[in-house]
Design a protein around this motif. Structure first.
Motif, PDB file in Angstrom:
ATOM      1  N   ALA A   1    -122.531 -18.690  10.587  1.00 56.37           N
ATOM      2  CA  ALA A   1    -122.331 -18.339  11.994  1.00 56.37           C
ATOM      3  C   ALA A   1    -120.926 -18.647  12.478  1.00 56.37           C
ATOM      4  CB  ALA A   1    -123.344 -19.106  12.863  1.00 56.37           C
ATOM      5  N   VAL A   2    -120.162 -19.434  11.735  1.00 58.55           N
ATOM      6  CA  VAL A   2    -118.867 -19.874  12.217  1.00 58.55           C
ATOM      7  C   VAL A   2    -117.771 -18.928  11.747  1.00 58.55           C
ATOM      8  CG1 VAL A   2    -117.237 -21.778  12.297  1.00 58.55           C
ATOM      9  CG2 VAL A   2    -119.678 -22.246  12.113  1.00 58.55           C
TER      10      VAL A   2
ATOM     11  N   GLY B   1    -119.422 -19.711  17.818  1.00 56.99           N
ATOM     12  CA  GLY B   1    -120.406 -19.903  16.764  1.00 56.99           C
ATOM     13  C   GLY B   1    -120.375 -21.250  16.098  1.00 56.99           C
ATOM     14  N   GLU B   2    -119.542 -22.167  16.564  1.00 58.89           N
ATOM     15  CA  GLU B   2    -119.398 -23.473  15.932  1.00 58.89           C
ATOM     16  C   GLU B   2    -120.243 -24.519  16.638  1.00 58.89           C
ATOM     17  OE1 GLU B   2    -115.732 -26.360  14.475  1.00 58.89           O
ATOM     18  OE2 GLU B   2    -115.543 -25.279  16.367  1.00 58.89           O
ATOM     19  N   CYS B   3    -120.664 -25.545  15.911  1.00 59.77           N
ATOM     20  CA  CYS B   3    -121.353 -26.688  16.496  1.00 59.77           C
ATOM     21  C   CYS B   3    -120.493 -27.929  16.322  1.00 59.77           C
ATOM     22  CB  CYS B   3    -122.722 -26.911  15.858  1.00 59.77           C
ATOM     23  SG  CYS B   3    -123.576 -28.385  16.495  1.00 59.77           S
TER      24      CYS B   3
ATOM     25  N   ARG C   1    -126.731 -19.424  16.885  1.00 57.90           N
ATOM     26  CA  ARG C   1    -125.348 -19.430  16.404  1.00 57.90           C
ATOM     27  C   ARG C   1    -125.082 -18.225  15.512  1.00 57.90           C
ATOM     28  NH1 ARG C   1    -124.181 -24.526  13.137  1.00 57.90           N
ATOM     29  NH2 ARG C   1    -122.088 -23.648  13.198  1.00 57.90           N
TER      30      ARG C   1
ATOM     31  N   SER D   1    -121.711 -21.088  20.786  1.00 56.24           N
ATOM     32  CA  SER D   1    -121.020 -22.343  20.486  1.00 56.24           C
ATOM     33  C   SER D   1    -121.847 -23.498  21.031  1.00 56.24           C
ATOM     34  CB  SER D   1    -119.628 -22.370  21.123  1.00 56.24           C
ATOM     35  OG  SER D   1    -118.834 -21.314  20.637  1.00 56.24           O
TER      36      SER D   1
END
Length: 478
Positions: free
Chosen positions: A235-236, A272-274, A432, A438
């Motif tokens: 997802a990132v 898309g980052e956690c 994500r 995000s």
């Protein structure tokens, strides 16, 4: 040990739904009895029954006895619910301590002693602050101090280690053990099986409102299971910044002026980052999240969304800006209107922030709630009829109809059973990957952070701590 509280054949029914069915238990002086089971199993209903409290409209059968009529103290899952937001912690605690009489000096000494027993290292600082100026962990320990000051013969502790870092969790466990050592009966409601294994003399296992097992922890409890949710790395995307804070210095107002709680924090999260935000209770995690969401406007520096500055406070943000950055609270009960059905409150997000019509908003809300494992009949109830885990999933659902670009999650997996936690983590990972959502994931749950996060920001006393077992996902401003 003599019984100080007994529940015999308790049955609680609300609107045709049975919350507990035939539950019996005995709380004995100097012993810790733990109630465990998945969210919605009846733990909190049983625990609150010892206080003589039941959901509105409940039909109750069975007997509840407290021999000698001793007071029952209650340490709730969400401590802010029992702390008066308009009064400083010191005033609240001194009122309780004064019931036993004594001089002002004796009362003050009694309060400070209770705070130390509740593992608060700086009682003088805590006494000066209002509840909203305390972290969730600090609020929890103030409530434990209240129960200690009451001199109760029984204390019901509902998820007392929820949302706390390992060191604080250990301190709370020690405080409960100390309470029991003084001859007080403790009824511990918990999903934290490590704490239950350490503390409980007897474990009562509930499922769907019924007792399905009881006995010593080493006999009754299963081997800890590893989380089944898997990290979603695809997802990132490469490059880009969705949300950014630059040179953030945040302050809280106190009786003696303002105090800085965040010091020159610069951090970003990509589409898309956690980004996990971890640290001890009181380290500034929640304040950082609230600044990003516009819930705490007393800061210097800037918060940018897709490169454009965001107004400091939510009242100055447009509906589009509010929708883009959503916040899921650590205390979901405080975030809901107790008089309206959960479904209507989740649907209102789409109506208010995206201009959706009511029928479409309700269909969208029902779909999201179903995906999070909440049955349709459950969502038609008011928040007070849901368990802590169910309400936490509803709180997450309420943010999603806004179709946010950034979701700030404040301790949303703390105090949940493993299955419910996995439902939430899997759902977030899917958002994500599907939508490029995000995440800013504020947590003490290092297992959940390992599952979901790409980078980790460690805070200590409002500053970036450069170190730890994870790569630090920050840019430190000069």
């Amino acid at each position: 040990m003599n019984p100080v509280a007994e529940v015999d054949g308790l049955r609680v029914e609300v609107a045709g739904s049975t919350l507990v069915d035939g539950v019996s238990l005995t709380a004995r002086a100097g012993r810790i009895t733990a109630l465990v089971g998945p969210s919605g199993s009846g733990k909190t209903t049983t625990g609150r029954a010892l206080l003589g409290e039941f959901p509105p409209g409940a039909r109750v059968e069975g007997r509840i006895r407290t021999p000698g009529g001793g007071a029952v103290g209650y340490v709730p899952q969400h401590p802010a619910a029992v702390l008066n937001p308009a009064r400083r912690a010191g005033a609240l605690l001194r009122d309780i301590a004064a019931r036993r009489g004594g001089t002002r000096r004796e009362i003050r000494a009694r309060v400070e002693h209770a705070l130390r027993r509740a593992q608060l290292p700086d009682p003088a600082m805590v006494l000066r602050r209002y509840p909203h100026q305390l972290s969730g962990g600090q609020q929890q320990r103030v409530v434990i101090a209240q129960a200690l000051l009451l001199g109760a013969k029984v204390i019901v502790a509902d998820e007392p280690t929820t949302g706390q870092d390992p060191a604080t969790k250990q301190g709370v466990a020690e405080a409960l053990a100390d309470v029991a050592a003084q001859g007080i009966a403790v009824v511990l409601l918990s999903h934290d099986l490590d704490v239950v294994r350490r503390l409980a003399d007897e474990v009562v296992v509930l499922r769907a409102g019924r007792v399905v097992d009881r006995g010593p922890a080493d006999v009754v409890l299963p081997t800890p299971a590893k989380p089944t949710a898997e990290r979603s790395r695809s997802a990132v995307p490469s490059g880009g910044t969705r949300l950014e804070a630059r040179g953030l210095v945040a302050r809280h107002r106190t009786a003696r002026g303002t105090v800085a709680v965040l010091h020159d924090i610069t951090v970003s999260v990509a589409p898309g980052e956690c980004l996990a935000v971890v640290g001890r209770s009181g380290s500034g995690k929640t304040t950082l999240g609230r600044c990003l969401a516009g819930l705490h406007s007393a800061y210097e520096g800037a918060v940018l969304l897709d490169g454009a500055p965001l107004p400091r406070g939510i009242r100055a943000r447009t509906p589009a800006e509010l929708a883009a950055v959503q916040y899921v609270f650590q205390d979901p009960k405080a975030a809901f209107d107790e008089h309206r059905p959960v479904l209507d409150q989740v649907a209102r997000t789409a109506v208010r922030l995206r201009g959706a019509d009511r029928d479409n908003a309700r269909r969208t809300a029902a779909k999201i709630l179903e995906e999070l494992g909440l049955a349709a009949d459950l969502t038609l109830r008011r928040p007070g009829a849901l368990s802590g885990g169910e309400l936490q999933r509803a709180a997450l659902a309420r943010a999603l109809p806004a179709e946010p670009k950034v979701l700030i999650c404040d301790e949303i997996t703390s105090g949940l059973d493993a299955a419910t936690r996995d439902v939430i983590l899997t759902h977030l990972a899917g958002l994500r990957e599907r939508d490029g959502l995000s995440l800013v994931f504020i947590t003490h749950d290092r297992t959940a952070a390992d599952v979901l996060a790409d980078r980790t920001l460690v805070l200590d006393a409002g500053r970036v701590a450069m170190g730890g077992e994870h790569r630090i996902g920050v840019d430190v401003g000069g």
